[in-house]
Scaffold this active site. Sequence first.
Site, PDB file in Angstrom:
ATOM      1  N   ASN A 208      58.151  70.152  66.091  1.00  0.00           N
ATOM      2  CA  ASN A 208      56.975  69.564  65.430  1.00  0.00           C
ATOM      3  C   ASN A 208      55.705  70.078  66.103  1.00  0.00           C
ATOM      4  O   ASN A 208      55.778  70.877  67.036  1.00  0.00           O
ATOM      5  CB  ASN A 208      57.056  68.030  65.466  1.00  0.00           C
ATOM      6  CG  ASN A 208      57.198  67.520  66.886  1.00  0.00           C
ATOM      7  OD1 ASN A 208      56.314  67.725  67.716  1.00  0.00           O
ATOM      8  ND2 ASN A 208      58.329  66.894  67.178  1.00  0.00           N
ATOM      9  N   ALA A 273      55.888  61.490  73.975  1.00  0.00           N
ATOM     10  CA  ALA A 273      56.550  62.633  73.329  1.00  0.00           C
ATOM     11  C   ALA A 273      56.759  62.389  71.837  1.00  0.00           C
ATOM     12  O   ALA A 273      56.920  61.255  71.401  1.00  0.00           O
ATOM     13  CB  ALA A 273      57.904  62.881  73.995  1.00  0.00           C
ATOM     14  N   LYS A 287      73.786  83.518  66.264  1.00  0.00           N
ATOM     15  CA  LYS A 287      72.735  83.521  65.245  1.00  0.00           C
ATOM     16  C   LYS A 287      73.344  83.549  63.840  1.00  0.00           C
ATOM     17  O   LYS A 287      74.208  84.382  63.555  1.00  0.00           O
ATOM     18  CB  LYS A 287      71.811  84.725  65.445  1.00  0.00           C
ATOM     19  CG  LYS A 287      70.617  84.665  64.514  1.00  0.00           C
ATOM     20  CD  LYS A 287      69.728  85.883  64.585  1.00  0.00           C
ATOM     21  CE  LYS A 287      68.722  85.811  63.461  1.00  0.00           C
ATOM     22  NZ  LYS A 287      68.155  87.079  63.114  1.00  0.00           N
ATOM     23  N   PRO A 307      69.117  59.210  68.729  1.00  0.00           N
ATOM     24  CA  PRO A 307      68.887  57.857  69.241  1.00  0.00           C
ATOM     25  C   PRO A 307      67.389  57.628  69.442  1.00  0.00           C
ATOM     26  O   PRO A 307      66.650  58.574  69.741  1.00  0.00           O
ATOM     27  CB  PRO A 307      69.614  57.861  70.588  1.00  0.00           C
ATOM     28  CG  PRO A 307      69.783  59.283  70.958  1.00  0.00           C
ATOM     29  CD  PRO A 307      69.824  60.069  69.692  1.00  0.00           C
ATOM     30  N   LYS A 343      59.984  47.918  68.021  1.00  0.00           N
ATOM     31  CA  LYS A 343      60.435  48.633  69.223  1.00  0.00           C
ATOM     32  C   LYS A 343      60.450  47.740  70.457  1.00  0.00           C
ATOM     33  O   LYS A 343      61.194  47.995  71.392  1.00  0.00           O
ATOM     34  CB  LYS A 343      59.548  49.851  69.472  1.00  0.00           C
ATOM     35  CG  LYS A 343      59.511  50.804  68.269  1.00  0.00           C
ATOM     36  CD  LYS A 343      59.833  52.215  68.661  1.00  0.00           C
ATOM     37  CE  LYS A 343      59.729  53.146  67.469  1.00  0.00           C
ATOM     38  NZ  LYS A 343      60.325  54.451  67.711  1.00  0.00           N
TER      39      LYS A 343
HETATM   40  O1  C5P Z   1      59.311  55.616  65.203  1.00  0.00           O
HETATM   41  P1  C5P Z   1      58.355  56.657  65.707  1.00  0.00           P
HETATM   42  O2  C5P Z   1      58.958  58.008  65.870  1.00  0.00           O
HETATM   43  O3  C5P Z   1      57.058  56.687  64.949  1.00  0.00           O
HETATM   44  O4  C5P Z   1      57.950  56.124  67.170  1.00  0.00           O
HETATM   45  C1  C5P Z   1      57.210  56.878  68.044  1.00  0.00           C
HETATM   46  C2  C5P Z   1      57.448  56.401  69.446  1.00  0.00           C
HETATM   47  O5  C5P Z   1      58.846  56.286  69.683  1.00  0.00           O
HETATM   48  C3  C5P Z   1      56.964  57.378  70.475  1.00  0.00           C
HETATM   49  O6  C5P Z   1      56.593  56.668  71.626  1.00  0.00           O
HETATM   50  C4  C5P Z   1      58.174  58.259  70.715  1.00  0.00           C
HETATM   51  O7  C5P Z   1      58.147  58.877  71.983  1.00  0.00           O
HETATM   52  C5  C5P Z   1      59.304  57.270  70.600  1.00  0.00           C
HETATM   53  N1  C5P Z   1      60.551  57.822  70.041  1.00  0.00           N
HETATM   54  C6  C5P Z   1      61.680  57.877  70.835  1.00  0.00           C
HETATM   55  N2  C5P Z   1      62.846  58.351  70.321  1.00  0.00           N
HETATM   56  C7  C5P Z   1      62.944  58.745  69.041  1.00  0.00           C
HETATM   57  C8  C5P Z   1      61.815  58.702  68.209  1.00  0.00           C
HETATM   58  C9  C5P Z   1      60.630  58.235  68.753  1.00  0.00           C
HETATM   59  O8  C5P Z   1      61.597  57.505  72.003  1.00  0.00           O
HETATM   60  N3  C5P Z   1      64.093  59.207  68.575  1.00  0.00           N
END
Ligand code: C5P
Length: 404
Positions: A208, A273, A287, A307, A343
């Site tokens: 991304n 992140a 590849k 996860p 969360k």
């Molecule tokens: O649900 P969303 O991706 O918008 O949430 C963003 C937050 O969750 C960020 O703090 C990101 O680092 C964390 N995150 C995570 N594991 C994931 C997806 C997002 O820790 N698989």
Amino acid sequence: MIEPARILVAVGGGIAAYKVPELVRALVGQGHTVRCVLTDAATQFVSPLVLQTLTGEAVRRGLLDVSEEGEIDHIRLADQSDLVIVAPATADLMARMAHGLANDLVSAVLLATRAPILMAPAMNVNMWNHPATQRNLELLRERGVLQVGPESGELACGWEGLGRMAAPPSIVSAADRALSSGSLSGQCVLVTAGGTTEPIDPVRGITNRSSGKMGFALAAEAARRGAEVVLVAGSTSLPTPEAVRRVDVGTALEMRAAVLQELEGATVIIKAAAVADFRPREAADRKLKKETLVESDVMSLELVRNPDILEEICQIKGERIVVGFAAESHDVIPAARRKIERKGCDLLVANDVSRSDAGFSTDLNAVHLITPDGAVEDVSLRHKAEVASQILDRIEKIRGEREA
Ligand code: C5P
């Protein structure tokens, strides 16, 4: 309460120098001993006599002036300072600092000092945005120079935009923070930054646009405040901030493993992140060849859910303060409020990624800080280093409230 310190104010030659007497007055009012050094050009914008009267200390201008150098030489000026504030930090002064020039008293003192340097840039918006200035800024930041401003608004030159020197009260607050570094000493801050890359095969992956700049700024600021800092970094090209231990990872699963490994000693966890929500079910170990793979013009990739690291650590966080980030393109605050509830973190930093001037890949950010009670604090558009500072102020406040 800030202990009285010896502050050297290095004044550059820009129109914003007219605000320096107000800055100096506020610093003296806090009980600090303030000395001023001026570039030749600065003397055109602010009177040395005014600064001398306000500080009660001799003002110095010349490097090679026999009587001035006899009173207190430039090396002693540099040594006998606990903090050096450069205000205004003009484009020229920043360039000279970045390249280690020492061709006048101000630049010589800036090169000789071992005290922290806090600069308050001020210039025309096009000079600020020029790649040369931005590169110099990067060099200075990498070297640990602290920064406050510039702010956005109407400029003395008639242009609008970034370039106005931070207001004296903002510079005083930044100086307070610089002098009270150590506010996070004894804490261990775990920061995640950058995007993850989920491999499709050895040369392709899903990633991304996250640059990692916000997380790196948080790690740098936490280290400056005396914390032990571990930075779990995904894809980014940024250099490691000073005094930070860095663990590089590629995928979300690697990031999860690194975070769980480092969790034990952490007292604060900041998940800046951009973690991929899905990964290809299987990454090919060689590849993939398009001729053998795609018979029609459509190729399907099966993705499985990664996860949610943030959710997982919130369930086992105990006394730790956990901060999550939310990048939203619309409906920002309601979505962020739902996210903090789901969360279970202690603070959520929400940014609007639909803005072109903030967020992904830029140096600026504008965010909302949301707490579990739904309260929102806005942090308007500013440099990521300053946003980081405000986020850490908020974390320290949460810690203070808990201790109380
Ligand atoms: O649900 P969303 O991706 O918008 O949430 C963003 C937050 O969750 C960020 O703090 C990101 O680092 C964390 N995150 C995570 N594991 C994931 C997806 C997002 O820790 N698989």
